[in-house]
Design a protein around this motif. Structure first.
Motif, short mmCIF file in Angstrom:
data_model
loop_
_atom_site.label_atom_id
_atom_site.label_comp_id
_atom_site.label_asym_id
_atom_site.label_seq_id
_atom_site.Cartn_x
_atom_site.Cartn_y
_atom_site.Cartn_z
N CYS A 12 0.85 -1.20 0.00
CA CYS A 12 0.00 0.00 0.00
C CYS A 12 0.89 1.25 0.00
O CYS A 12 1.83 1.37 0.77
CB CYS A 12 -0.90 -0.01 1.23
SG CYS A 12 -1.88 1.47 1.38
N ARG A 13 0.54 2.20 -0.88
CA ARG A 13 1.34 3.43 -0.98
C ARG A 13 0.71 4.58 -0.18
O ARG A 13 1.13 5.72 -0.29
CB ARG A 13 1.47 3.84 -2.45
CG ARG A 13 2.22 2.81 -3.28
CD ARG A 13 2.46 3.30 -4.67
NE ARG A 13 1.21 3.70 -5.29
CZ ARG A 13 1.10 4.07 -6.56
NH1 ARG A 13 2.16 4.10 -7.33
NH2 ARG A 13 -0.06 4.41 -7.07
N PHE A 14 -0.36 4.25 0.55
CA PHE A 14 -1.05 5.25 1.38
C PHE A 14 -1.48 6.48 0.59
O PHE A 14 -1.36 7.60 1.05
CB PHE A 14 -0.18 5.64 2.59
CG PHE A 14 0.09 4.46 3.48
CD1 PHE A 14 -0.84 4.06 4.42
CD2 PHE A 14 1.26 3.73 3.35
CE1 PHE A 14 -0.61 2.95 5.21
CE2 PHE A 14 1.50 2.62 4.15
CZ PHE A 14 0.56 2.23 5.09
N CYS A 15 -1.95 6.22 -0.63
CA CYS A 15 -2.38 7.34 -1.47
C CYS A 15 -3.79 7.81 -1.11
O CYS A 15 -4.22 8.86 -1.53
CB CYS A 15 -2.31 6.95 -2.94
SG CYS A 15 -3.56 5.75 -3.42
N TRP A 16 -4.52 6.98 -0.38
CA TRP A 16 -5.87 7.29 0.10
C TRP A 16 -6.94 7.30 -0.98
O TRP A 16 -8.04 7.74 -0.74
CB TRP A 16 -5.92 8.63 0.86
CG TRP A 16 -5.38 8.55 2.24
CD1 TRP A 16 -4.61 7.56 2.74
CD2 TRP A 16 -5.58 9.47 3.31
NE1 TRP A 16 -4.29 7.81 4.05
CE2 TRP A 16 -4.88 8.98 4.42
CE3 TRP A 16 -6.28 10.67 3.42
CZ2 TRP A 16 -4.86 9.65 5.64
CZ3 TRP A 16 -6.27 11.34 4.63
CH2 TRP A 16 -5.56 10.83 5.73
N MET A 17 -6.62 6.82 -2.17
CA MET A 17 -7.62 6.83 -3.24
C MET A 17 -8.78 5.86 -2.97
O MET A 17 -9.81 5.93 -3.60
CB MET A 17 -6.97 6.49 -4.60
CG MET A 17 -6.03 7.55 -5.11
SD MET A 17 -6.80 9.18 -5.20
CE MET A 17 -7.88 8.95 -6.60
N CYS A 18 -8.56 4.93 -2.03
CA CYS A 18 -9.63 3.96 -1.74
C CYS A 18 -10.41 4.34 -0.48
O CYS A 18 -11.34 3.66 -0.11
CB CYS A 18 -9.02 2.57 -1.54
SG CYS A 18 -7.86 2.52 -0.16
N ARG A 36 -6.43 0.32 4.21
CA ARG A 36 -5.00 0.59 4.47
C ARG A 36 -4.66 0.42 5.96
O ARG A 36 -3.58 -0.06 6.31
CB ARG A 36 -4.59 1.98 3.95
CG ARG A 36 -5.48 3.09 4.37
CD ARG A 36 -5.21 4.34 3.57
NE ARG A 36 -3.95 4.96 3.97
CZ ARG A 36 -3.80 5.71 5.04
NH1 ARG A 36 -4.82 5.93 5.84
NH2 ARG A 36 -2.64 6.24 5.31
N CYS A 72 -8.08 0.43 -6.15
CA CYS A 72 -6.65 0.58 -5.92
C CYS A 72 -5.84 0.59 -7.21
O CYS A 72 -5.89 -0.36 -7.99
CB CYS A 72 -6.14 -0.55 -5.02
SG CYS A 72 -4.39 -0.37 -4.69
N VAL A 73 -5.10 1.67 -7.38
CA VAL A 73 -4.32 1.83 -8.60
C VAL A 73 -3.15 0.85 -8.69
O VAL A 73 -2.61 0.61 -9.77
CB VAL A 73 -3.77 3.28 -8.71
CG1 VAL A 73 -4.87 4.23 -9.13
CG2 VAL A 73 -3.14 3.73 -7.41
N THR A 74 -2.75 0.28 -7.56
CA THR A 74 -1.60 -0.63 -7.57
C THR A 74 -2.00 -2.09 -7.78
O THR A 74 -1.15 -2.97 -7.77
CB THR A 74 -0.83 -0.55 -6.23
OG1 THR A 74 -1.72 -0.97 -5.20
CG2 THR A 74 -0.32 0.82 -5.93
N TRP A 76 -3.77 -3.79 -5.69
CA TRP A 76 -3.67 -4.33 -4.35
C TRP A 76 -5.01 -4.97 -3.98
O TRP A 76 -6.06 -4.46 -4.34
CB TRP A 76 -3.39 -3.12 -3.48
CG TRP A 76 -2.92 -3.33 -2.11
CD1 TRP A 76 -1.76 -3.89 -1.72
CD2 TRP A 76 -3.59 -2.89 -0.94
NE1 TRP A 76 -1.67 -3.84 -0.36
CE2 TRP A 76 -2.78 -3.24 0.13
CE3 TRP A 76 -4.80 -2.25 -0.69
CZ2 TRP A 76 -3.13 -2.96 1.44
CZ3 TRP A 76 -5.15 -1.97 0.60
CH2 TRP A 76 -4.32 -2.33 1.66
S1 SF4 Z 1 -5.72 2.93 -3.30
FE1 SF4 Z 1 -4.31 1.20 -2.99
S2 SF4 Z 1 -2.29 2.11 -2.63
FE2 SF4 Z 1 -3.81 3.74 -2.33
S3 SF4 Z 1 -4.26 3.74 -0.11
FE3 SF4 Z 1 -5.78 2.43 -1.11
S4 SF4 Z 1 -4.92 0.38 -1.01
FE4 SF4 Z 1 -3.21 1.81 -0.60
#
Ligand code: SF4
Ligand code: SF4
Length: 361
Positions: A12-18, A36, A72-74, A76
């Motif tokens: 997780c990159r802690f981008c907060w998009m989710c 996260r 999640c963009v990654t 994940w």
């Molecule tokens: S969108 Fe993905 S990378 Fe970003 S905070 Fe949520 S789980 Fe982490």
């Protein structure tokens, strides 16, 4: 925990998009109810800072709705490691007592509510379909034991369309509740094998509850539980018989929005069939977060240990409908129907797909 899950927990990159799309996090406003935060807790368990028993309650504060996974963009996958953590909880014997009780009831009675008898009027309706037909209507534990009026209406719709079908008075558990509670434990697979043996006696199984449809079509396949019967969702079956002309439809012109159950729209990629059905009886509009981006509206199983949160989750979804000026939400999930109905309010009417078809508008 598998290396794959560990990788997901730590990536997780802690981008907060989710963050904004978690129905539970939105309802509680608590940081611990985000995917996260759950990953952070498990990461600390993997590093030996915490024990699993210290974070296990948090593992059960997730609906496994997959909204965060989709966002999640990654790439994940929080649902994957959450389910794996539940299985680890079983193996380590650290499940919370309230979960153990529900699991015990599932094993004793086939449902987490511990119910053994169905409602008398449902029983009378079911008995009328005891004779063996090629098609089985599989109702599921929520309709059978918690919302019998929904089961009766589902049966009425198929009767109205002239479908010949059977209903089992002693329906085997599909394993969907155990799959949610303890994931791929041996007990879940045994329940699924017993269910497959019973429903494979039919050519076609029409599955009323999207929670059952999801496990029949996904987990059974993944875990090598063979289904020789053709499994179709109730919604896609309705779309099919409507197209064939077996169901009469008169459009009332009423404006409604559809609440996509995530099991249909995200897990099984079914978004068009229910809309085709609704559009034959009403005008189908869209609210915020629909189709594959749907926001879960609560369920009856999690209500067993988080009743206040489930009420808030459902109230939030009603607010989404209000936000687009809708006065009616149509549901295709018996569990979401019950959750939405439980919210005390009078501005937005909650209708099941069956009620729409039967003209209860
Ligand atoms: S969108 Fe993905 S990378 Fe970003 S905070 Fe949520 S789980 Fe982490
Ligand atoms: S799976 Fe659903 S309930 Fe669980 S963290 Fe993700 S969005 Fe929230």
């Amino acid at each position: 925990m598998t290396e794959n899950s560990k990788k997901h927990v730590d990536s997780c990159r802690f981008c907060w998009m989710c963050r904004h799309i978690c129905p539970i996090g939105n309802a509680t406003g608590l940081e611990r109810n985000t995917s996260r935060a759950r990953a952070l807790g498990l990461s600390l368990v993997n590093r030996g800072t915490f024990t699993l028993s210290e974070v296990i309650d948090n593992i059960y504060e997730c609906a496994c709705c997959g909204a965060c996974t989709k966002e999640c963009v990654t790439g994940w996958d929080p649902v994957m490691f959450t389910k794996e953590a539940r299985l680890d909880g079983v193996l380590e014997g650290v499940l919370p007592e309230y979960i153990n009780n529900l699991v015990d009831k599932c094993l004793e009675t086939g449902n987490a509510y511990g119910a053994v008898e169905i409602d008398a009027s449902l029983k009378a309706t079911v008995v009328a379909h005891a004779q063996k037909a090629d098609t089985l209507l599989f109702l599921g534990v929520d309709a059978l034991y918690k919302v019998p009026e929904a089961a009766i209406k589902a049966i009425k719709v198929l009767e109205k369309a002239g479908v010949e079908f059977s209903v089992l008075e002693k329906e085997p558990a599909s394993g969907q509740q155990l799959e949610y509670l303890i994931s791929a434990a041996n007990e879940t697979k045994q329940q699924m094998l017993a269910c497959a043996a019973a429903i494979n006696a039919y050519d076609k199984v029409v599955v009323f509850d999207p929670q059952d449809a999801k496990v029949f079509k996904r987990e059974y396949k993944e875990w090598g539980v063979e289904l020789s019967a053709e499994v179709v969702t109730f919604t896609s079956f309705l779309a099919e018989i409507l197209e064939k002309g077996s169901l009469e439809a008169k459009n009332s012109g009423k404006n409604v929005v559809y609440q996509d159950p995530f099991q249909l729209s995200r897990d099984l990629e079914e978004t068009e069939e229910p809309r085709k059905v609704i559009s034959a009886y009403a005008v189908c509009n869209e609210m915020l977060c629909c189709g594959k981006d749907t926001m879960w509206a609560g369920n009856l199983l999690m209500k067993e240990w988080m009743p206040d949160v489930i009420l808030r989750v459902a109230a939030d979804r009603i607010n989404n409908a209000k936000g687009v000026g809708a006065d009616t939400i149509v549901t295709a999930s018996v569990s979401e129907y019950a959750s939405l109905k439980a919210v005390e309010q009078s501005e937005v009417k909650i209708l099941s797909l069956e009620e729409l078809i039967l003209g209860e508008q």
